[in-house]
Scaffold this active site. Structure first.
Site, PDB file in Angstrom:
ATOM      1  N   ASP A 294      39.290  52.359  35.828  1.00  0.00           N
ATOM      2  CA  ASP A 294      38.253  51.872  36.746  1.00  0.00           C
ATOM      3  C   ASP A 294      38.940  51.124  37.877  1.00  0.00           C
ATOM      4  O   ASP A 294      40.102  50.714  37.764  1.00  0.00           O
ATOM      5  CB  ASP A 294      37.264  50.931  36.028  1.00  0.00           C
ATOM      6  CG  ASP A 294      35.952  50.778  36.792  1.00  0.00           C
ATOM      7  OD1 ASP A 294      35.007  51.553  36.514  1.00  0.00           O
ATOM      8  OD2 ASP A 294      35.870  49.905  37.678  1.00  0.00           O
ATOM      9  N   ASP A 333      32.073  59.299  35.694  1.00  0.00           N
ATOM     10  CA  ASP A 333      30.739  58.693  35.790  1.00  0.00           C
ATOM     11  C   ASP A 333      30.735  57.904  37.100  1.00  0.00           C
ATOM     12  O   ASP A 333      30.942  56.698  37.117  1.00  0.00           O
ATOM     13  CB  ASP A 333      30.541  57.779  34.574  1.00  0.00           C
ATOM     14  CG  ASP A 333      29.135  57.247  34.472  1.00  0.00           C
ATOM     15  OD1 ASP A 333      28.226  57.836  35.074  1.00  0.00           O
ATOM     16  OD2 ASP A 333      28.950  56.227  33.784  1.00  0.00           O
ATOM     17  N   CYS A 386      24.043  58.469  38.107  1.00  0.00           N
ATOM     18  CA  CYS A 386      22.680  58.071  37.736  1.00  0.00           C
ATOM     19  C   CYS A 386      21.821  58.170  38.994  1.00  0.00           C
ATOM     20  O   CYS A 386      21.252  57.202  39.489  1.00  0.00           O
ATOM     21  CB  CYS A 386      22.607  56.701  37.073  1.00  0.00           C
ATOM     22  SG  CYS A 386      23.464  55.388  37.894  1.00  0.00           S
TER      23      CYS A 386
HETATM   24  C1  LIG Z   1      28.346  54.294  37.408  1.00  0.00           C
HETATM   25  S1  LIG Z   1      29.555  53.087  37.221  1.00  0.00           S
HETATM   26  C2  LIG Z   1      30.267  53.473  35.662  1.00  0.00           C
HETATM   27  C3  LIG Z   1      29.473  52.990  34.498  1.00  0.00           C
HETATM   28  C4  LIG Z   1      30.187  53.113  33.184  1.00  0.00           C
HETATM   29  N1  LIG Z   1      30.776  54.412  32.965  1.00  0.00           N
HETATM   30  C5  LIG Z   1      29.223  52.796  32.055  1.00  0.00           C
HETATM   31  O1  LIG Z   1      28.872  53.687  31.294  1.00  0.00           O
HETATM   32  O2  LIG Z   1      28.818  51.641  31.964  1.00  0.00           O
HETATM   33  C6  LIG Z   1      30.821  53.601  38.317  1.00  0.00           C
HETATM   34  C7  LIG Z   1      32.128  52.882  38.144  1.00  0.00           C
HETATM   35  O3  LIG Z   1      33.039  53.398  39.107  1.00  0.00           O
HETATM   36  C8  LIG Z   1      33.907  52.357  39.492  1.00  0.00           C
HETATM   37  N2  LIG Z   1      34.498  52.727  40.796  1.00  0.00           N
HETATM   38  C9  LIG Z   1      33.915  52.648  42.012  1.00  0.00           C
HETATM   39  N3  LIG Z   1      34.769  53.089  42.952  1.00  0.00           N
HETATM   40  C10 LIG Z   1      35.897  53.452  42.319  1.00  0.00           C
HETATM   41  C11 LIG Z   1      37.160  53.963  42.767  1.00  0.00           C
HETATM   42  N4  LIG Z   1      37.390  54.191  44.060  1.00  0.00           N
HETATM   43  N5  LIG Z   1      38.123  54.201  41.836  1.00  0.00           N
HETATM   44  C12 LIG Z   1      37.887  53.941  40.523  1.00  0.00           C
HETATM   45  N6  LIG Z   1      36.721  53.464  40.045  1.00  0.00           N
HETATM   46  C13 LIG Z   1      35.734  53.223  40.938  1.00  0.00           C
HETATM   47  C14 LIG Z   1      33.027  51.141  39.535  1.00  0.00           C
HETATM   48  O4  LIG Z   1      33.776  49.958  39.358  1.00  0.00           O
HETATM   49  C15 LIG Z   1      32.064  51.388  38.386  1.00  0.00           C
HETATM   50  O5  LIG Z   1      32.461  50.712  37.223  1.00  0.00           O
END
Ligand SMILES: C[S@@+](CC[C@H](N)C(=O)[O-])C[C@H]1O[C@@H](n2cnc3c(N)ncnc32)[C@H](O)[C@@H]1O
Length: 456
Positions: A294, A333, A386
Site C-alpha cells: 500500500d 483493490d 467500490c
Molecule cells: C479501496 S482502498 C483499499 C481497501 C483495502 N483493500 C481493504 O479491503 O480495506 C485503496 C487503497 O489504495 C491505496 N493507494 C492509493 N494510491 C496508491 C498508490 N499510488 N500506490 C499504492 N497504494 C495506493 C490507498 O492507501 C488505499 O488503502
C-alpha cells in the site's frame, strides 16, 4: 450544543429533542469538517449515553434522510423563503432541513410536532426572529404536505448531483440508476466476515447470545458473511479479530473472486489496513503466502496483523518499489470514487465531483499495470473498485486490455473468466470475466471486479 431539556412532545420519547440535537451536530460536522456521517454519528451517540435505541434510531434516520434528500429539501424551502440567509448558518440549516424531512417523509412524527421541534431547536441555536421564520416556512410546508407528500425515492434521485445521476445512467441505465440511488436499507447492517465459513450457523447463535436484542443473520452474497444490526460495539463480541472481522459483504465477495487456492502466493496490492488480506490469508492456508502492499505505511502496520507474511510500502503510480515478483494472484483493490458505498456513506454525493473520475481512472490503470508486473507469467489479477461507474469499471478494463503505452510496464492483461466457485453463486453467466455488484440486486454495497491473466 444546548443543555436545556425540552418537554415531552407528540413524537413520543421525552428525548426526541436530544435525537435532533445529535443529528444536527452530525450534519454540521459533515458539512463543515467533511466528517463521515457514520463515524460522526457513532461519536456523537456514544457521547450521549442517555439516548435509548429509539432515539438513536431517530437521530440516524434524520442524518441519513437529510443527506440523501438535501437538494430536494433545500429546493422546497427556497420556494417558501424570501432569502437564502437560513443556509448560511449550519445549525439553523440542519434543524430546518430536519424539520422539512420530518414533515415530508417521517410518518411517525405528526406535522405539528415536526414544526414545534424544529422551531424550539432553532430558538436555542439562533434568535426568536429565526424561530419565527422557521415557524412560517415549516407551517406552509406542512400545508403543502397535507395536500400530498412527495415520494422519498423521487426526492433521493433528484438530490443526487447531476454528474452522478448522468454517470450512473451511462453505467446501469435510467431505471438502474434510480434503483441504485434509492436502494435500502439505509444505513445497511454491518457485515462480519467469518472464517472458516462452515461454522456460520453456530456463530450466528453464539453472537445472538452475546448481543441480546440485535438482529443477526447470514449474508446471501458471501458464504462468510454475517449481517448485524443493533449489536453495539462489534469489538466487544466474542471472536472479534480471530474468528471474524468487520467487513462489508460485497468486499468479501471481491476478495473471494480472486480465486486464491491453498498453497498459492498472493499479493494484496492495495491492501489498506488488510481487511481483504485477512480473508485471503485464510484461503491460501498455512502452505500459502499472502503479502500486502500500500502507499501508506501506517495502514500496512495494521495489515501486518491480519495474516500478511510481508508488507511493502509502495507508490504503484511511480514504480514497483521493493515488491518481489512471481505471485500466482494479485488483487488490485484500487482507490476510487467510493460511489458504490453511497447508501452507507451518503456524504459521498456531496464530496465527489465529475472531474474526479478521469483522474481516478488514470490512477487505477497505472496502479493495476504496475502491480500486474509482479505476477508470474500466466498469473491472475483481479482489478476491483467500490464504484459502479463505467469510467472506473469497463472504461478501466478497456484501457488495461489494450497494449501498454510508452513508459508503461510491459505486461499484457487478457480478460479471463473468474475461476472462483463464489462467482457461480452470484449467478454470473458462465465465462463472465467481470461483475458489477449492486445494492438493489445483490444486497451488498456497489462494487466492480474484473479478472485478467497476466503475460509478460
Ligand atoms: C479501496 S482502498 C483499499 C481497501 C483495502 N483493500 C481493504 O479491503 O480495506 C485503496 C487503497 O489504495 C491505496 N493507494 C492509493 N494510491 C496508491 C498508490 N499510488 N500506490 C499504492 N497504494 C495506493 C490507498 O492507501 C488505499 O488503502
Amino acid at each position: 450544543m444546548a443543555a436545556e431539556q425540552e418537554g415531552p412532545d407528540a413524537s413520543g420519547p421525552a428525548l426526541a429533542g436530544d435525537a435532533r440535537r445529535v443529528a444536527a451536530r452530525v450534519l454540521e460536522r459533515v458539512w463543515e469538517e467533511s466528517a463521515f456521517a457514520s463515524a460522526a454519528l457513532d461519536a456523537e451517540l456514544s457521547r450521549l449515553t442517555v439516548l435509548d435505541g429509539r432515539d438513536a434510531g431517530l437521530a440516524t434516520e434524520l442524518v441519513y434522510g437529510v443527506l440523501r434528500t438535501q437538494a430536494f429539501l433545500e429546493e422546497q424551502i427556497d420556494k417558501l423563503a424570501v432569502s437564502r440567509r437560513w443556509a448560511g448558518d449550519p445549525a439553523v440549516r440542519a434543524h430546518l432541513l430536519m424539520g422539512a424531512y420530518s414533515l415530508l417523509f417521517l410518518d411517525r412524527v405528526p406535522a405539528f410536532a415536526a414544526v414545534s421541534e424544529a422551531v424550539n431547536a432553532m430558538r436555542v441555536v439562533a434568535d426568536d426572529r429565526v424561530g419565527a421564520f422557521a415557524n412560517a416556512v415549516l407551517r406552509r410546508l406542512a400545508d403543502e404536505a397535507a395536500k400530498g407528500r412527495p415520494a422519498l425515492i423521487d426526492a433521493v434521485v433528484a438530490s443526487a448531483p447531476g454528474w452522478l445521476r448522468g454517470a450512473l445512467r451511462r453505467a446501469i441505465g435510467r431505471a438502474g440508476a434510480s434503483a441504485f440511488l434509492s436502494a435500502g436499507p439505509v444505513p445497511p447492517p454491518l457485515g462480519l466476515c467469518l472464517a472458516p465459513a462452515e461454522d456460520r450457523e453456530a456463530w450466528i447463535a453464539r453472537l445472538g447470545e452475546a448481543a441480546k436484542g440485535a438482529t443477526i443473520e447470514a449474508g446471501k452474497a458471501s458464504p462468510h458473511a454475517i449481517l448485524v444490526r443493533g449489536a453495539g460495539e462489534l469489538r466487544r463480541l466474542p471472536g472479534f479479530g480471530e474468528t471474524w472481522i468487520g467487513q462489508e459483504e460485497g468486499a468479501q465477495v471481491v476478495a473471494l473472486l480472486l480465486g486464491a487456492k491453498p498453497g498459492e502466493r498472493v499479493l494484496d496490492a492495495c491492501a489498506g489496513r488488510g481487511n481483504k488480506t485477512w480473508l485471503l490469508s485464510r484461503r491460501v492456508g498455512a502452505t500459502g503466502d499472502v503479502e500486502a502492499a500500500d502507499l501508506h505505511p501506517n495502514k500496512l502496520r495494521v495489515a501486518a496483523t491480519t495474516g500478511a507474511r510481508a508488507t511493502y510500502a509502495v507508490d504503484w503510480s511511480a514504480g514497483t518499489g521493493r515488491v518481489p515478483e512471481g505471485y500466482d494472484r494479485v488483487l488490485v483493490d484500487a482507490p476510487c470514487s467510493g460511489v458504490g458505498t453511497l447508501r452507507r456513506r451518503p456524504e459521498i454525493g456531496l464530496k465527489r465531483e465529475a472531474g474526479d473520475l478521469e483522474r481516478l481512472s488514470s490512477l487505477q490503470v497505472a496502479i493495476a499495470r504496475s502491480a500486474a508486473s509482479r505476477a508470474r507469467e500466466g498469473g491472475r489479477l483481479v482489478f476491483a473498485v467500490c464504484s459502479v461507474l463505467r469510467e472506473e469499471c469497463e472504461g478501466v478494463v478497456e484501457r488495461l486490455s489494450s497494449d501498454p503505452g510508452p513508459g508503461e510496464p510491459e505486461v499484457k492483461l487478457v480478460p479471463t473468466p473468474f475461476d472462483a466457485e463464489e462467482a457461480l453463486a452470484l449467478g454470473l453467466p458462465e465465462g463472465a470475466s467481470s461483475v458489477r455488484l449492486l445494492p438493489h440486486v445483490h444486497g451488498t454495497d456497489g462494487y466492480f471486479a474484473a479478472m485478467f491473466t497476466v503475460h509478460h
